[in-house]
Enzyme design. Sequence first.
Site, PDB file in Angstrom:
ATOM      1  N   HIS A   1       0.864  -1.184   0.000  1.00  0.00           N
ATOM      2  CA  HIS A   1       0.000   0.000   0.000  1.00  0.00           C
ATOM      3  C   HIS A   1       0.893   1.224   0.000  1.00  0.00           C
ATOM      4  CE1 HIS A   1      -3.204   2.788   1.559  1.00  0.00           C
ATOM      5  NE2 HIS A   1      -3.869   2.117   0.634  1.00  0.00           N
ATOM      6  N   PHE A   2       1.174   1.715  -1.196  1.00  0.00           N
ATOM      7  CA  PHE A   2       2.082   2.818  -1.445  1.00  0.00           C
ATOM      8  C   PHE A   2       3.534   2.422  -1.120  1.00  0.00           C
ATOM      9  CE2 PHE A   2      -2.007   4.782  -1.044  1.00  0.00           C
ATOM     10  CZ  PHE A   2      -2.005   5.800  -1.987  1.00  0.00           C
TER      11      PHE A   2
END
Length: 144
Positions: free
Chosen positions: A46-47
């Site tokens: 996530h990112f």
Amino acid sequence: MTAEQIEAAIPHRLPMRLLDEIVEQTEQTIVCKKSFHSDEFFVQGHFPGYPIVPGVIQCECCLQAGAILLSKQTPQDGSVVPVATRMDNVKFKKMVRPGDTVEIHVTLNEQLSNAFYMTGKVMLDGKLAARLDFACSVATPEEG
């Protein structure tokens, strides 16, 4: 309240138990803490390079705190489980990242039959990171 006591109050278990401790609790309010770590499953990917705790995880922290709040008002014999039925007015104001510890504040606003209406806030360093209104009900688990 310890992790064991949290697990006695709600059906969530690792890796989906997202609360570390209960700081304080009344009939209408609860304050919990959660420290986020870089090895948690929801941060992976996530990112990449700039990991952020997903907003849905922050909401789930509030839902779990609400479930603990409701555990004082519902049978704890396994005959019912808390389930989310609605989230409204969800706002994210500040990014939460691995290494952060947040306080989760939940207030029970109203109960109508087996529906419970609450407001949740995720606080980071004393500032609002996320806010939502949500509803939960209690359901009877279906036999497997």
